[in-house]
Write a protein that holds these residues in place. Structure first.
Motif, PDB file in Angstrom:
ATOM      1  N   GLY A 188     -17.186  -9.807  24.151  1.00  0.00           N
ATOM      2  CA  GLY A 188     -16.051 -10.011  25.033  1.00  0.00           C
ATOM      3  C   GLY A 188     -16.377  -9.820  26.498  1.00  0.00           C
ATOM      4  N   ARG A 221     -16.473 -21.132  27.770  1.00  0.00           N
ATOM      5  CA  ARG A 221     -16.880 -19.738  28.002  1.00  0.00           C
ATOM      6  C   ARG A 221     -17.977 -19.625  29.051  1.00  0.00           C
ATOM      7  NH1 ARG A 221     -19.342 -16.962  24.072  1.00  0.00           N
ATOM      8  NH2 ARG A 221     -20.250 -18.793  23.058  1.00  0.00           N
ATOM      9  N   ASN A 269     -18.926 -15.816  29.961  1.00  0.00           N
ATOM     10  CA  ASN A 269     -17.748 -14.994  29.688  1.00  0.00           C
ATOM     11  C   ASN A 269     -17.459 -14.973  28.193  1.00  0.00           C
ATOM     12  OD1 ASN A 269     -17.406 -14.651  32.502  1.00  0.00           O
ATOM     13  ND2 ASN A 269     -16.132 -16.494  32.627  1.00  0.00           N
ATOM     14  N   SER A 270     -16.638 -14.019  27.779  1.00  0.00           N
ATOM     15  CA  SER A 270     -16.242 -13.915  26.368  1.00  0.00           C
ATOM     16  C   SER A 270     -17.457 -13.979  25.452  1.00  0.00           C
ATOM     17  CB  SER A 270     -15.253 -15.032  26.017  1.00  0.00           C
ATOM     18  OG  SER A 270     -14.114 -14.984  26.841  1.00  0.00           O
ATOM     19  N   LYS A 298     -20.269 -13.406  22.710  1.00  0.00           N
ATOM     20  CA  LYS A 298     -20.220 -13.102  21.282  1.00  0.00           C
ATOM     21  C   LYS A 298     -21.598 -12.636  20.818  1.00  0.00           C
ATOM     22  CE  LYS A 298     -16.942 -16.923  20.636  1.00  0.00           C
ATOM     23  NZ  LYS A 298     -16.679 -18.199  19.914  1.00  0.00           N
TER      24      LYS A 298
END
Length: 121
Positions: free
Chosen positions: A14, A66, A83-84, A86
């Motif tokens: 995240g 992302r 971003n974001s 995983k």
């Protein structure tokens, strides 16, 4: 011509990271640049690419929305805003540049040594 990546590290799922790829050398022009990544035990894969003027970008499906690729031609530097993140984004990230070597009147493909991105769950 040399490419040096920076900005990798350990981040929680995240979270965000911004990678940089700086080109150095003399008498060269950079055309398309790209980010690749290679996870342990897997083949290197294209993450994103950007044309010389930055007007056209391309992303692999798994990072669309992302990641954002950009470049600053005045600084001979390319970026990847991630971003974001995983856990499956964990990999060594490499930058690649298609360059024209002015004094040799030839094109060449140049790779950086990579920067490790680790995303913990």
């Amino acid at each position: 011509v040399q490419l040096v990546e920076s900005g990798g590290g350990l981040v929680q799922a995240g979270g965000s990271l911004r990678l940089s790829c700086a080109a150095s050398g003399s008498a060269f022009m950079i055309n398309t640049m790209a980010w690749y990544r290679q996870a342990p035990g897997k083949q290197r894969e294209l993450v994103a690419s950007i044309t010389s003027g930055g007007g056209s970008t391309n992303y692999r499906d798994s990072v669309k929305g992302r990641f954002t690729i950009s470049r600053d031609n005045a600084k001979n530097t390319m970026y990847l805003q991630m971003n974001s993140l995983k856990p499956e984004d964990t990999a060594v990230y490499y930058c690649k540049a298609d360059v024209f070597l002015v004094l040799r009147d030839k094109t060449a493909e140049v790779w950086g040594r990579g920067t490790l991105v680790t995303v913990s769950s």
